[in-house]
Design a protein around this motif. Sequence first.
Motif, PDB file in Angstrom:
ATOM      1  N   GLY A 227     -13.079 -26.557 -54.079  1.00  0.00           N
ATOM      2  CA  GLY A 227     -12.672 -27.697 -54.520  1.00  0.00           C
ATOM      3  C   GLY A 227     -11.485 -27.860 -55.131  1.00  0.00           C
ATOM      4  O   GLY A 227     -10.271 -28.484 -55.147  1.00  0.00           O
ATOM      5  N   THR A 228     -11.029 -26.500 -56.205  1.00  0.00           N
ATOM      6  CA  THR A 228     -10.001 -26.578 -56.788  1.00  0.00           C
ATOM      7  C   THR A 228      -8.754 -26.347 -55.805  1.00  0.00           C
ATOM      8  O   THR A 228      -7.421 -27.030 -55.991  1.00  0.00           O
ATOM      9  CB  THR A 228      -9.928 -25.375 -57.782  1.00  0.00           C
ATOM     10  OG1 THR A 228     -11.025 -25.557 -58.547  1.00  0.00           O
ATOM     11  CG2 THR A 228      -8.861 -25.539 -58.707  1.00  0.00           C
ATOM     12  N   ALA A 229      -8.779 -25.548 -54.767  1.00  0.00           N
ATOM     13  CA  ALA A 229      -8.067 -25.345 -53.733  1.00  0.00           C
ATOM     14  C   ALA A 229      -7.507 -26.493 -53.122  1.00  0.00           C
ATOM     15  O   ALA A 229      -6.510 -26.982 -52.862  1.00  0.00           O
ATOM     16  CB  ALA A 229      -8.292 -24.238 -52.669  1.00  0.00           C
ATOM     17  N   LEU A 230      -8.448 -27.323 -52.857  1.00  0.00           N
ATOM     18  CA  LEU A 230      -8.343 -28.420 -52.089  1.00  0.00           C
ATOM     19  C   LEU A 230      -7.518 -29.586 -53.095  1.00  0.00           C
ATOM     20  O   LEU A 230      -6.570 -30.284 -52.669  1.00  0.00           O
ATOM     21  CB  LEU A 230      -9.631 -29.400 -51.812  1.00  0.00           C
ATOM     22  CG  LEU A 230     -10.360 -28.712 -50.542  1.00  0.00           C
ATOM     23  CD1 LEU A 230     -11.641 -29.642 -50.189  1.00  0.00           C
ATOM     24  CD2 LEU A 230      -9.380 -28.630 -49.246  1.00  0.00           C
ATOM     25  N   GLU A 231      -7.722 -29.688 -54.206  1.00  0.00           N
ATOM     26  CA  GLU A 231      -6.929 -30.421 -55.197  1.00  0.00           C
ATOM     27  C   GLU A 231      -5.462 -30.056 -55.088  1.00  0.00           C
ATOM     28  O   GLU A 231      -4.786 -31.060 -55.193  1.00  0.00           O
ATOM     29  CB  GLU A 231      -7.525 -30.417 -56.371  1.00  0.00           C
ATOM     30  CG  GLU A 231      -9.031 -31.196 -56.641  1.00  0.00           C
ATOM     31  CD  GLU A 231      -9.500 -30.767 -58.072  1.00  0.00           C
ATOM     32  OE1 GLU A 231     -10.972 -31.197 -58.117  1.00  0.00           O
ATOM     33  OE2 GLU A 231      -9.128 -30.226 -58.778  1.00  0.00           O
ATOM     34  N   ALA A 232      -5.270 -28.705 -55.307  1.00  0.00           N
ATOM     35  CA  ALA A 232      -4.117 -28.162 -55.235  1.00  0.00           C
ATOM     36  C   ALA A 232      -3.377 -28.661 -54.113  1.00  0.00           C
ATOM     37  O   ALA A 232      -2.110 -28.933 -54.054  1.00  0.00           O
ATOM     38  CB  ALA A 232      -4.087 -26.607 -55.341  1.00  0.00           C
ATOM     39  N   LEU A 233      -4.214 -28.493 -52.835  1.00  0.00           N
ATOM     40  CA  LEU A 233      -3.347 -28.615 -51.582  1.00  0.00           C
ATOM     41  C   LEU A 233      -2.791 -30.220 -51.633  1.00  0.00           C
ATOM     42  O   LEU A 233      -1.685 -30.531 -51.054  1.00  0.00           O
ATOM     43  CB  LEU A 233      -4.448 -28.357 -50.379  1.00  0.00           C
ATOM     44  CG  LEU A 233      -3.926 -28.833 -48.863  1.00  0.00           C
ATOM     45  CD1 LEU A 233      -2.795 -28.051 -48.625  1.00  0.00           C
ATOM     46  CD2 LEU A 233      -5.012 -28.651 -47.896  1.00  0.00           C
TER      47      LEU A 233
ATOM     48  N   ALA B 107     -10.926 -34.737 -48.259  1.00  0.00           N
ATOM     49  CA  ALA B 107      -9.863 -35.117 -49.399  1.00  0.00           C
ATOM     50  C   ALA B 107      -8.558 -35.561 -48.957  1.00  0.00           C
ATOM     51  O   ALA B 107      -8.082 -36.081 -49.738  1.00  0.00           O
ATOM     52  CB  ALA B 107      -9.778 -33.330 -49.972  1.00  0.00           C
ATOM     53  N   VAL B 108      -8.310 -34.878 -47.690  1.00  0.00           N
ATOM     54  CA  VAL B 108      -7.037 -35.425 -47.334  1.00  0.00           C
ATOM     55  C   VAL B 108      -6.911 -36.987 -46.945  1.00  0.00           C
ATOM     56  O   VAL B 108      -6.007 -37.862 -47.418  1.00  0.00           O
ATOM     57  CB  VAL B 108      -6.501 -34.580 -45.915  1.00  0.00           C
ATOM     58  CG1 VAL B 108      -5.239 -35.162 -45.375  1.00  0.00           C
ATOM     59  CG2 VAL B 108      -6.390 -33.205 -46.192  1.00  0.00           C
TER      60      VAL B 108
ATOM     61  N   ILE C  49      -1.502 -38.588 -43.491  1.00  0.00           N
ATOM     62  CA  ILE C  49      -1.461 -37.396 -43.079  1.00  0.00           C
ATOM     63  C   ILE C  49      -2.660 -37.126 -41.971  1.00  0.00           C
ATOM     64  O   ILE C  49      -3.951 -37.246 -42.494  1.00  0.00           O
ATOM     65  CB  ILE C  49      -1.410 -36.650 -44.035  1.00  0.00           C
ATOM     66  CG1 ILE C  49      -0.128 -36.692 -44.610  1.00  0.00           C
ATOM     67  CG2 ILE C  49      -1.572 -35.090 -43.395  1.00  0.00           C
ATOM     68  CD1 ILE C  49       0.189 -35.672 -45.659  1.00  0.00           C
ATOM     69  N   ALA C  50      -2.242 -36.926 -40.709  1.00  0.00           N
ATOM     70  CA  ALA C  50      -3.511 -36.739 -39.707  1.00  0.00           C
ATOM     71  C   ALA C  50      -3.992 -35.053 -39.634  1.00  0.00           C
ATOM     72  O   ALA C  50      -3.174 -34.278 -39.880  1.00  0.00           O
ATOM     73  CB  ALA C  50      -2.853 -37.444 -38.439  1.00  0.00           C
ATOM     74  N   VAL C  51      -5.286 -35.064 -39.397  1.00  0.00           N
ATOM     75  CA  VAL C  51      -5.743 -33.973 -39.261  1.00  0.00           C
ATOM     76  C   VAL C  51      -5.814 -33.600 -37.783  1.00  0.00           C
ATOM     77  O   VAL C  51      -6.362 -34.179 -37.197  1.00  0.00           O
ATOM     78  CB  VAL C  51      -7.171 -33.516 -39.783  1.00  0.00           C
ATOM     79  CG1 VAL C  51      -7.609 -32.047 -39.440  1.00  0.00           C
ATOM     80  CG2 VAL C  51      -7.080 -33.641 -41.379  1.00  0.00           C
ATOM     81  N   SER C  52      -4.797 -32.642 -37.407  1.00  0.00           N
ATOM     82  CA  SER C  52      -4.780 -32.340 -35.586  1.00  0.00           C
ATOM     83  C   SER C  52      -5.963 -31.534 -35.092  1.00  0.00           C
ATOM     84  O   SER C  52      -6.253 -30.787 -35.816  1.00  0.00           O
ATOM     85  CB  SER C  52      -3.411 -31.554 -35.472  1.00  0.00           C
ATOM     86  OG  SER C  52      -3.512 -30.915 -34.137  1.00  0.00           O
ATOM     87  N   GLY C  53      -6.183 -32.212 -34.089  1.00  0.00           N
ATOM     88  CA  GLY C  53      -7.069 -31.352 -33.099  1.00  0.00           C
ATOM     89  C   GLY C  53      -8.599 -31.641 -33.398  1.00  0.00           C
ATOM     90  O   GLY C  53      -9.102 -32.281 -34.418  1.00  0.00           O
ATOM     91  N   ILE C  54      -9.476 -30.836 -32.838  1.00  0.00           N
ATOM     92  CA  ILE C  54     -10.941 -31.241 -32.650  1.00  0.00           C
ATOM     93  C   ILE C  54     -11.867 -30.320 -34.155  1.00  0.00           C
ATOM     94  O   ILE C  54     -10.831 -29.613 -34.823  1.00  0.00           O
ATOM     95  CB  ILE C  54     -11.557 -30.843 -31.656  1.00  0.00           C
ATOM     96  CG1 ILE C  54     -11.277 -29.288 -31.231  1.00  0.00           C
ATOM     97  CG2 ILE C  54     -11.141 -31.735 -30.344  1.00  0.00           C
ATOM     98  CD1 ILE C  54     -12.013 -28.443 -30.243  1.00  0.00           C
TER      99      ILE C  54
END
Lengths: 487, 487
Positions: free
Chosen positions: B472-478, B390-391, B398-403
């Motif tokens: 899914g909704t939470a991800l959209e909001a994020l 999603a990101v 925007i990077a997702v940090s870490g493993i």
Amino acid sequence: MGESWVNSAAVLGSDLHLELGGPGSRRAALIRALREAVRTGRLAPGTKLPPYRSLAADLGIARNTVADAYAELVAEGWLSARQGSGTRVAQRAEPLRPAHSPAPRPPAARPVHNLLQGQPDAASFPRTAWLTSARRALTAAPNDAFGPGDPRGRPELRRALTDYLARARGVRTDPERIVICSGFAHALRLLFGGPASGGHPVLGGPLAVEEYGLEFHRSLLEAAAVRTVPLPVDERGACTDQLSALPNVRAALLTPAHQFPLGAPLHPDRRAAAINWARSTGSPVLEDDYDGEFRYDRQPVGSLQGLDPDHVVHLGSVSKSLSPALRLGWMVLPEHLVEPVLAAKGEREAWASATDQLTLADFIECGAYDRHVRSMRLRYRRRRDRLVDAVAASAPHIAVSGIAAGLHAVLELPAQDGEQDGERGEEAALRAARWQGLALDGLTAYRHPEATGPARHGLVVGYATPPEHAFGTALEALCRALPGRRG
Amino acid sequence: MGESWVNSAAVLGSDLHLELGGPGSRRAALIRALREAVRTGRLAPGTKLPPYRSLAADLGIARNTVADAYAELVAEGWLSARQGSGTRVAQRAEPLRPAHSPAPRPPAARPVHNLLQGQPDAASFPRTAWLTSARRALTAAPNDAFGPGDPRGRPELRRALTDYLARARGVRTDPERIVICSGFAHALRLLFGGPASGGHPVLGGPLAVEEYGLEFHRSLLEAAAVRTVPLPVDERGACTDQLSALPNVRAALLTPAHQFPLGAPLHPDRRAAAINWARSTGSPVLEDDYDGEFRYDRQPVGSLQGLDPDHVVHLGSVSKSLSPALRLGWMVLPEHLVEPVLAAKGEREAWASATDQLTLADFIECGAYDRHVRSMRLRYRRRRDRLVDAVAASAPHIAVSGIAAGLHAVLELPAQDGEQDGERGEEAALRAARWQGLALDGLTAYRHPEATGPARHGLVVGYATPPEHAFGTALEALCRALPGRRG
């Protein structure tokens, strides 16, 4: 995170942790790793190894490689393979202990009969009824019961306790003024020990305590830098009429239902004095209701808290009525102390297990707790009667102190000439008791170091734990240890 | 204890606490007392009253008196009597709240989606399997399991953990070097907070901690008067090669499997540096293995403890893998620290519930824990994948940090000009997130106040708790809350 990692780092296959480093083929490496794991005991005899497919997928090697490695180790005797049972670590002589593991310590030498106070009969724990409640409670619980949780504790338990404590102990409260904790020591720490993340403690010392009481509590308070000031105790319980004479005392800790350990119930005049002192000073009285349900000569006297919920903190737990292994207690608080206690508890304080809380709530609500307490009351009453009768028969000069209540009694040793004599008499009786194979305490250990009242000497005898077949023998041994009548 | 007590003191009938004082007959007094108890809510609607015979015996009055009193109150509507069901408090409008009880507080306003880190999916708690283990474990347990207990914790659990931790985490220990506690915070207190009854703490500060970590732990240590010294963290994890440069540090706390919260695993070179430092200084390294079983991109790296059991304290719990509501954790100790920790724990320290310990031991031994962890690993991996996708789709800058691991991820906000910009960017993103109804944290809250490394900014996103239909909704909001790419 380059590829140089793969050979040297640990690689987990399924839930098996193997290091596939070193020379040679993957097959050889796997054999070495498995053999070492079995040899050092990291894989214990009987452990089931993952299926070929799983381990292969997890390690990124061919399934046949895993199959070959297993087969080799079966041939070598490290593993065993049984049709339908998969491949397991072979049962054999105890594997070499890892280098850093010492030989197990032998169990400590134990006395023959445990007459230490404070322990209920562990064999009587109502396992079946508890499991029935657990099944009902955990099945019905909302999902949030398994989430981070409310520092107040589960509402189901707070509601059940509100009703139960009203019925059984005359406690006047509501669920919002109860905070669940993991026992009395935890409650003391919450009140005096300072909050989890810095700030002000809920209550400050000095704390007036009965001059005979549990040394463990005094130590705990001392460790929290709370000074304890002893309050004399007589046949009417704590001398609460003397509270106002104690300098600067900011709270008082009492055992009103059954003075611990001497056994007097707090006389109504003393109750009134305690409440009046609390009201006039604004200092709370802490009521340690450690065995309030266990009274045998008459109906239990209602709680002190019922006289004034705004000035009394009522503390209870299941440690005597069910089991100390459950780590489940409650604090019934005056309204103004609820938020400070919750702040001290913090959001992540080690509060009591949610599963036990849910189970206890059901256990109380369905009546099983009442039934269990009633059954234990009968059992412990009979134990006390047998103790009293045995002492009356063999050593009639020795008085059993306090009311017929609780899980212990104090055998007061006859008054001697001078305190030194009394102490020596108690020490001699303790030595004799231990010689007889009995574990028990003397009264002196319970005395506050700064107590000023007359010293009392005796043996503190718990009667709840010895098994039925051994209790008579324990009593005989105890009677042999008691000093004879002086000439 | 004269007879003047009887009329004025509380008299308990069965488990019912009634005051039979005042003018008139016993019948009138009993009616008054029961009516008051029901009116004020001390006897809750539905409560079953004792049978005539019991209450009469307990109060020392005639059975007919009780029967008459019950009948009167049934007529008045306070009680109800049903054939075969006994006499109960009538169901009616909510009884008057006792004078001291305030109205219940409304629940605090809640965000729509909980994306706070650190919480496993409460709905996935394996209730049925847990109950199955509870039944087996509590049925088979020896009686002493319900007695005062060993501060080490149940041997069944220590044995099960020895095997499990060896298999799953490469931990090298034996049951005598494991101490069960009630979670990580409890373990920290045991190590640094001073013993239950005075004396020396097990370990002293200063303690080196990773410069990004849980504020709660820092506060806890500060409350125990332990100074924490920040250790920088980079893409290889904690900069353990810098430990020897930190003045006077006497222990180090690391999260080697998955740096919390930034997400790097501790590189083998850094592991070696930590061990070398521990060996050369004699100072222990504490390994917080908070989510070590949850790794998605490869097999989990084995524990640091496995490299040197004499210098590493391995700390784990079921808080992430099962539930934080269980309050169950373990400390795997170097030999020389076992006795000091037990001394700190004391004989009456609030250790973990025996029932939960026994149940977990069975749960592990029968394979249910493995199955549950495997199932959760899959679930959380899918959650992480969805978050990353999603990101990547809406905010590829925007990077997702870490493993790929654990129950949370850090979304690093793009580098800004100057630190002030970075902080403002994070604050803006947090405001936007909360506006979208999301509960989550910013990275800055995790930074040690004295950290010297470059400040990092981002959002700490937990993905375990939202229900399936809402994720899914939470991800959209994020994604709506994330800042757009700067021009």
